[in-house]
Design a protein around this motif. Structure first.
Motif, PDB file in Angstrom:
ATOM      1  N   GLN A 142       0.968  -1.516   0.015  1.00 47.90           N
ATOM      2  CA  GLN A 142       0.079   0.014   0.059  1.00 47.90           C
ATOM      3  C   GLN A 142       0.859   1.336   0.133  1.00 47.90           C
ATOM      4  O   GLN A 142       0.455   2.256  -0.648  1.00 47.90           O
ATOM      5  CB  GLN A 142      -0.956  -0.028   1.168  1.00 47.90           C
ATOM      6  N   HIS A 143       1.939   1.295   0.824  1.00 52.06           N
ATOM      7  CA  HIS A 143       2.687   2.477   0.877  1.00 52.06           C
ATOM      8  C   HIS A 143       3.408   2.711  -0.541  1.00 52.06           C
ATOM      9  O   HIS A 143       3.376   3.892  -0.713  1.00 52.06           O
ATOM     10  CB  HIS A 143       3.776   2.255   2.064  1.00 52.06           C
ATOM     11  N   TYR A 144       3.813   1.591  -1.128  1.00 54.60           N
ATOM     12  CA  TYR A 144       4.388   2.056  -2.512  1.00 54.60           C
ATOM     13  C   TYR A 144       3.493   2.385  -3.655  1.00 54.60           C
ATOM     14  O   TYR A 144       3.827   3.416  -4.443  1.00 54.60           O
ATOM     15  CB  TYR A 144       5.397   0.659  -2.835  1.00 54.60           C
ATOM     16  N   VAL A 145       2.429   1.933  -3.435  1.00 58.66           N
ATOM     17  CA  VAL A 145       1.156   2.482  -4.502  1.00 58.66           C
ATOM     18  C   VAL A 145       0.971   3.669  -4.160  1.00 58.66           C
ATOM     19  O   VAL A 145       0.717   4.664  -4.869  1.00 58.66           O
ATOM     20  CB  VAL A 145      -0.005   1.393  -4.264  1.00 58.66           C
ATOM     21  N   ALA A 146       0.871   4.293  -2.838  1.00 58.81           N
ATOM     22  CA  ALA A 146       0.465   5.426  -2.458  1.00 58.81           C
ATOM     23  C   ALA A 146       1.475   6.699  -2.864  1.00 58.81           C
ATOM     24  O   ALA A 146       1.328   7.565  -3.518  1.00 58.81           O
ATOM     25  CB  ALA A 146       0.279   5.669  -0.910  1.00 58.81           C
ATOM     26  N   GLU A 147       2.798   6.348  -2.742  1.00 63.43           N
ATOM     27  CA  GLU A 147       3.886   7.190  -3.035  1.00 63.43           C
ATOM     28  C   GLU A 147       3.913   7.276  -4.391  1.00 63.43           C
ATOM     29  O   GLU A 147       4.309   8.374  -4.855  1.00 63.43           O
ATOM     30  CB  GLU A 147       5.187   6.461  -2.611  1.00 63.43           C
ATOM     31  N   ASN A 148       4.095   6.038  -5.196  1.00 68.58           N
ATOM     32  CA  ASN A 148       4.016   6.269  -6.674  1.00 68.58           C
ATOM     33  C   ASN A 148       2.883   6.997  -7.279  1.00 68.58           C
ATOM     34  O   ASN A 148       3.240   7.685  -8.305  1.00 68.58           O
ATOM     35  CB  ASN A 148       4.289   4.818  -7.336  1.00 68.58           C
ATOM     36  N   ASN A 149       1.809   6.938  -6.686  1.00 67.47           N
ATOM     37  CA  ASN A 149       0.828   7.789  -7.274  1.00 67.47           C
ATOM     38  C   ASN A 149       0.703   9.147  -6.924  1.00 67.47           C
ATOM     39  O   ASN A 149       0.234  10.042  -7.576  1.00 67.47           O
ATOM     40  CB  ASN A 149      -0.645   6.993  -6.875  1.00 67.47           C
ATOM     41  N   ARG A 150       1.286   9.351  -5.620  1.00 71.90           N
ATOM     42  CA  ARG A 150       1.496  10.805  -5.093  1.00 71.90           C
ATOM     43  C   ARG A 150       2.274  11.909  -5.895  1.00 71.90           C
ATOM     44  O   ARG A 150       1.897  12.973  -6.302  1.00 71.90           O
ATOM     45  CB  ARG A 150       2.035  10.898  -3.632  1.00 71.90           C
ATOM     46  N   ILE A 151       3.289  11.044  -6.390  1.00 68.77           N
ATOM     47  CA  ILE A 151       4.247  11.777  -7.407  1.00 68.77           C
ATOM     48  C   ILE A 151       3.725  11.769  -8.873  1.00 68.77           C
ATOM     49  O   ILE A 151       3.926  13.095  -9.229  1.00 68.77           O
ATOM     50  CB  ILE A 151       5.814  11.211  -7.313  1.00 68.77           C
ATOM     51  N   VAL A 152       2.763  11.085  -9.119  1.00 75.67           N
ATOM     52  CA  VAL A 152       2.081  11.154 -10.330  1.00 75.67           C
ATOM     53  C   VAL A 152       1.144  12.421 -10.208  1.00 75.67           C
ATOM     54  O   VAL A 152       0.756  13.349 -11.048  1.00 75.67           O
ATOM     55  CB  VAL A 152       1.600   9.967 -10.889  1.00 75.67           C
ATOM     56  N   GLY A 153       0.242  12.294  -9.349  1.00 77.34           N
ATOM     57  CA  GLY A 153      -0.640  13.330  -9.037  1.00 77.34           C
ATOM     58  C   GLY A 153      -0.474  14.676  -9.184  1.00 77.34           C
ATOM     59  O   GLY A 153      -1.498  15.495  -9.249  1.00 77.34           O
ATOM     60  N   CYS A 154       0.818  15.082  -8.617  1.00 81.78           N
ATOM     61  CA  CYS A 154       0.945  16.388  -8.548  1.00 81.78           C
ATOM     62  C   CYS A 154       1.701  17.014 -10.100  1.00 81.78           C
ATOM     63  O   CYS A 154       2.011  18.206 -10.301  1.00 81.78           O
ATOM     64  CB  CYS A 154       2.124  16.731  -7.357  1.00 81.78           C
ATOM     65  N   ARG A 155       1.692  16.056 -11.097  1.00 81.92           N
ATOM     66  CA  ARG A 155       2.131  16.344 -12.272  1.00 81.92           C
ATOM     67  C   ARG A 155       0.975  17.033 -13.090  1.00 81.92           C
ATOM     68  O   ARG A 155      -0.272  16.722 -13.164  1.00 81.92           O
ATOM     69  CB  ARG A 155       2.589  15.369 -13.066  1.00 81.92           C
TER      70      ARG A 155
END
Length: 251
Positions: A142-155
């Motif tokens: 879950q943590h890895y999915v959250a972090e990988n999508n958080r960095i995408v979501g701010c683009r």
């Protein structure tokens, strides 16, 4: 290809590239690889394949000890390439559909008890929990999915959505818009909330938001003949093409 290229760039730009993300162009084909994520979504080849590029592509993944897949569009289904894939030990393992519609200001009432809104910056762990449970991924990731999508979501161009059923988080969806086209890149509903119309509602919301963003075209992908396929057709989308998936016979 545009949304996948941008997603991979986001991971590659993280300090130290902790996921080991890579992209490589082979003329008109794009190969993507992610060391920390062995799933086909992050280890595949898209675009036009050429016979002389097959061996270099295979070597790219062999060097990384990674099983991958070729995604072959009908437009690029060169018989010479397909024959060569078979000679090299690959087989067609399935089909995947791409549907499309014009972006439009869809107005439709939400099912009773359902609300949809933009995902907030502090909610990516909630997004990841739904993503993992709905797709069968272990919650340890879950943590890895959250972090990988958080960095995408701010683009620029990326939009994340969450749907609530009676105020309880129930489903998520993602859209990437660039220029005149928008792609519905992901959507998932928790098992206990399926059959409530959440995915259809999320599709309509994204089509409407794509229109508001100035897009003319909206596309989405799904397994051929799946419930997602049916929801896309209910949202007014129609089949653009069905691509073939080629995997190695022996892994």
């Amino acid at each position: 290809m545009d949304y996948m290229r941008d997603r991979m760039k986001a991971m590659m730009e993280m300090p130290g590239n902790p996921n080991g993300a890579e992209m490589r162009a082979f003329n008109s084909a794009l190969a993507v690889y992610c060391r920390s994520m062995p799933w086909p979504m992050f280890n595949n080849v898209k675009g036009k394949l050429e016979p002389e590029q097959l061996e270099p592509i295979i070597a790219f993944y062999r060097e990384r000890e990674r099983v991958f897949e070729f995604q072959v569009m009908p437009k690029h289904a060169d018989p010479e390439v397909l024959i060569e894939l078979a000679r090299k030990g690959f087989y067609q393992s399935g089909f995947h559909s791409t549907l499309f519609t014009e972006a439009q200001p869809i107005e439709a009432a939400l099912p009773e008890g359902i609300t949809i809104r933009a995902l907030q910056d502090h909610e990516f762990m909630q997004y990841a929990a739904i993503h993992c449970e709905a797709t069968g991924l272990p919650l340890e990731g879950q943590h890895y999915v959250a972090e990988n999508n958080r960095i995408v979501g701010c683009r620029p161009g990326w939009r994340y959505y969450i749907a609530l059923c009676d105020d309880e988080p129930a489903a998520v969806a993602v859209m990437y818009a660039e220029g005149k086209a928008a792609s519905c890149t992901f959507a998932a509903t928790l098992p206990k909330f399926r059959g409530r119309g959440l995915q259809l509602a999320l599709l309509r919301r994204r089509i409407r938001d794509a229109y508001a963003a100035g897009c003319e075209l909206v596309v989405a992908q799904c397994a051929y003949g799946s419930s997602s396929h049916a929801n896309m057709e209910r949202a007014g989308m129609r089949l653009g093409y069905t691509r073939a998936t080629w995997k190695p016979l022996v892994t």
